[in-house]
Write an enzyme that holds these catalytic residues in place. Sequence first.
Site, PDB file in Angstrom:
ATOM      1  CB  CYS A 113      -0.946   0.004   1.192  1.00  0.00           C
ATOM      2  SG  CYS A 113      -2.124  -1.330   1.109  1.00  0.00           S
ATOM      3  CG  HIS A 251      -2.939   3.706   2.157  1.00  0.00           C
ATOM      4  ND1 HIS A 251      -3.461   3.349   0.944  1.00  0.00           N
ATOM      5  CD2 HIS A 251      -3.013   2.601   2.944  1.00  0.00           C
ATOM      6  CE1 HIS A 251      -3.834   2.078   0.993  1.00  0.00           C
ATOM      7  NE2 HIS A 251      -3.571   1.605   2.195  1.00  0.00           N
ATOM      8  CG  ASN A 281      -6.681  -0.241   1.310  1.00  0.00           C
ATOM      9  OD1 ASN A 281      -6.006   0.104   0.340  1.00  0.00           O
ATOM     10  ND2 ASN A 281      -6.153  -0.677   2.437  1.00  0.00           N
TER      11      ASN A 281
END
Length: 362
Positions: A113, A251, A281
């Site tokens: 990520c 993020h 996500n």
Amino acid sequence: MSQRYAEITGWGTALPPAVLTNDDMSRIVETSDEWIASRTGIKERRISHVDVSELGRVAGLRAIAAAGLEPAQIDMVINATCTPENLLPATAGLIQDKIGATGAGAMDLNANCSGFVYAHAVADSLVKTGASHRVLVLGAEKFSYILDWTDRSTCVLFGDGAGAIVVEATDEPVGLVASELGNDGSAAEHLCLPGRGTAGQVAALDPLTAGVRMNGPEIFRRAVTVMGEASQRVVDAAGWRLEDVDLLIPHQANQRILDATARRLGLDNARMFSNLHAYGNTSAATIPIALSEALEHGRVPPGANLVFVAFGGGLSWAASAVKWGSRTTAIATSDAVLPDFDGDALELLRPNIEFFGGSISS
Ligand code: ACO
């Protein structure tokens, strides 16, 4: 010779049209809109009907047009992804071909990520050293493909999508001012996918090891601490004060993580960007998608001080302080679009759900 800087001059996204709502999710696993929305902030996510390079093609062409460039002017393509289309070749090479960047090198970068923030830092270095002049940096992911659709503690969190930026040489003092790239490999087990690489014996894909495994509370605890601390360190390294930060683009993992990070830094919600409710996500794609939307919504003023911060598998983290330039609108728009799809997200997922022994209830 004047100093060389690396400015973000283009941005774009590719968001697949098929929407999977929290109510749809409750037909796959025992969950509810109320649980998902209150624990994570997520209301829906996108499920891709195309491969990762196709998402990258559209996001990339949109970013190149926004920069006022032609694909042939790009000399490097870096694709941040942990869901590559194949182990070989790199998905970046497929994107390079599809967009017609015939003079470009291409590489994938996997820092999970945190991958986009890592890739931006690599692009910045390539441009500042003169090795590259115009770099296309992507975050492109099809996370739906690697989820265990019987594990309600992970499958509700993620979605598919791509975002891209163009990083170009300039003599204006803008671009990446400070960055921190970190990793704690000793804690890698808390977020991993052991069954799809080359470790162990050759065997057919086993549903027991073919899905992402995550220790949610441990990831939560670490993300809140590291994202706040790393953001503070890059702000200090840039010589800014927290009051100087115009927009934090974290993020997009969990709204509670985002809120805690902002609180730790003393930033109110007006100075943090969140679009988690709409996409979940999307791993390495969250920050370039969020940046593009922040620009579209007028949340990035000319000369803005931005902070990107991410945390993810590895366990990796990355933060950047970025000085935006004077232009906040696209020079041109691309007519690149994803192939049409008017089907149903649940039906797209049916083979994946059934592979893990799950089903779709009526
Ligand atoms: N629906 C309903 N109940 C659920 C669900 C669900 N989707 N998922 C878990 N539960 C249950 C659990 O089974 C547990 O039940 P029990 O008490 O009967 O055992 C209960 O909810 C509480 O579970 P916790 O895991 O303690 O719940 P928590 O409040 O920690 O929330 C969550 C879980 C949302 C996963 C949270 O820990 C989190 O967001 N962690 C960070 C994860 C993350 O952001 N990962 C990505 C970052 S890294 C990257 O981007 C790859």
